[in-house]
Write a protein that holds these residues in place. Sequence first.
Motif, PDB file in Angstrom:
ATOM      1  N   ARG A 288      -4.316  -9.033  -1.137  1.00  0.00           N
ATOM      2  CA  ARG A 288      -2.907  -8.507  -1.176  1.00  0.00           C
ATOM      3  C   ARG A 288      -3.288  -6.947  -0.432  1.00  0.00           C
ATOM      4  O   ARG A 288      -2.389  -6.690   0.574  1.00  0.00           O
ATOM      5  CB  ARG A 288      -2.159  -8.092  -2.411  1.00  0.00           C
ATOM      6  CG  ARG A 288      -0.950  -7.049  -2.484  1.00  0.00           C
ATOM      7  CD  ARG A 288      -0.409  -7.118  -3.899  1.00  0.00           C
ATOM      8  NE  ARG A 288       0.338  -8.192  -4.368  1.00  0.00           N
ATOM      9  CZ  ARG A 288       1.517  -8.680  -3.871  1.00  0.00           C
ATOM     10  NH1 ARG A 288       2.080  -7.903  -3.131  1.00  0.00           N
ATOM     11  NH2 ARG A 288       1.902  -9.720  -4.518  1.00  0.00           N
TER      12      ARG A 288
ATOM     13  N   THR B 275       5.016  -5.522   2.511  1.00  0.00           N
ATOM     14  CA  THR B 275       4.472  -6.215   1.406  1.00  0.00           C
ATOM     15  C   THR B 275       4.541  -7.722   1.435  1.00  0.00           C
ATOM     16  O   THR B 275       5.205  -8.234   2.424  1.00  0.00           O
ATOM     17  CB  THR B 275       5.293  -6.091   0.214  1.00  0.00           C
ATOM     18  OG1 THR B 275       6.642  -6.734   0.161  1.00  0.00           O
ATOM     19  CG2 THR B 275       5.664  -4.575  -0.151  1.00  0.00           C
TER      20      THR B 275
ATOM     21  N   GLU C 288      -1.673  -6.356   3.455  1.00  0.00           N
ATOM     22  CA  GLU C 288      -0.481  -5.589   3.451  1.00  0.00           C
ATOM     23  C   GLU C 288      -0.714  -4.197   4.201  1.00  0.00           C
ATOM     24  O   GLU C 288       0.048  -3.739   5.186  1.00  0.00           O
ATOM     25  CB  GLU C 288      -0.113  -5.065   1.893  1.00  0.00           C
ATOM     26  CG  GLU C 288       0.658  -6.333   1.342  1.00  0.00           C
ATOM     27  CD  GLU C 288       1.054  -5.812  -0.246  1.00  0.00           C
ATOM     28  OE1 GLU C 288       0.675  -4.707  -0.640  1.00  0.00           O
ATOM     29  OE2 GLU C 288       1.788  -6.468  -0.654  1.00  0.00           O
TER      30      GLU C 288
END
Length: 249
Positions: A144, A154, A148
């Motif tokens: 993540r 996101t 990101e």
Amino acid sequence: MSSEPKITLFDIISNLKPSPVWSISTWKVRYLLNYKRIPYKTVWVSFPDIEATLIKEGGKASSYALPAIKDESGPEPVVIIGTIECAEYLEEKFPERPVFPKTGKALEHAVEAFFDAVVFPKFFMPVLSLTYEILDEHAKPYFRRTREKAFGKTLEEFSSEGPVRDGQWKDLEAAFDKLAAIYDKNGSNVDFIAGGANPTHADFYTASNLMWINCVSPEEWKNRGVEQWSNGRWGRLLKRLEEWENPKD
Ligand SMILES: N[C@@H](CCC(=O)N[C@@H](CS)C(=O)NCC(=O)O)C(=O)O
């Protein structure tokens, strides 16, 4: 008596069952090992541990990513990092069942370059968020954070359900159609890029990208009709290469 394989393939673990295989990158080498009938074992690595694992194994690279293999057949173990590096190493060490045509490697490289420039970027938004879902829990925060940061939004914003997501899949399909137009120069019924009876490196390269979708989301694979894209060319390609999907470990 069977002895331990001398080649190790480092692959990225997922929580998929029964087989954890999913990675676009490592499929590119797994296919070649299977096609060339080279005995190997798999060492499973979680995303955040790739760099440390490769350094510990003695690998040297400017950046650490998979695919990588270790060859322990010689007096000193050798670690090879990178798709093309692994492919060329395996071709030289195991020349039987070649994946680069004897007439030259230029076509293979041209197809890969085309793929990376035109098709691959269209994968990111729809497929990275699906990839997150299948990773092991240790990998998820790392994946993540890094993805990101790379894309400046996101994961939830990568591929919003509805027209945005539908458009992304349409764009990916259109990019594959451009690749199909090149394949079609051999004839619309010829499955392999070099035009012969056997697949070459670029076919496995293309198929590995397709396997990324197929493994991380069989649902989207089906819903988006990927098998039927480009007049069924990609479904046929995977079918032709199916026998070299195994072992998946
Ligand atoms: N240049 C590499 C790129 C491969 C690549 O980006 N691999 C990803 C997995 S799909 C990776 O290992 N990333 C490491 C990380 O994000 O820490 C190649 O030879 O194919």
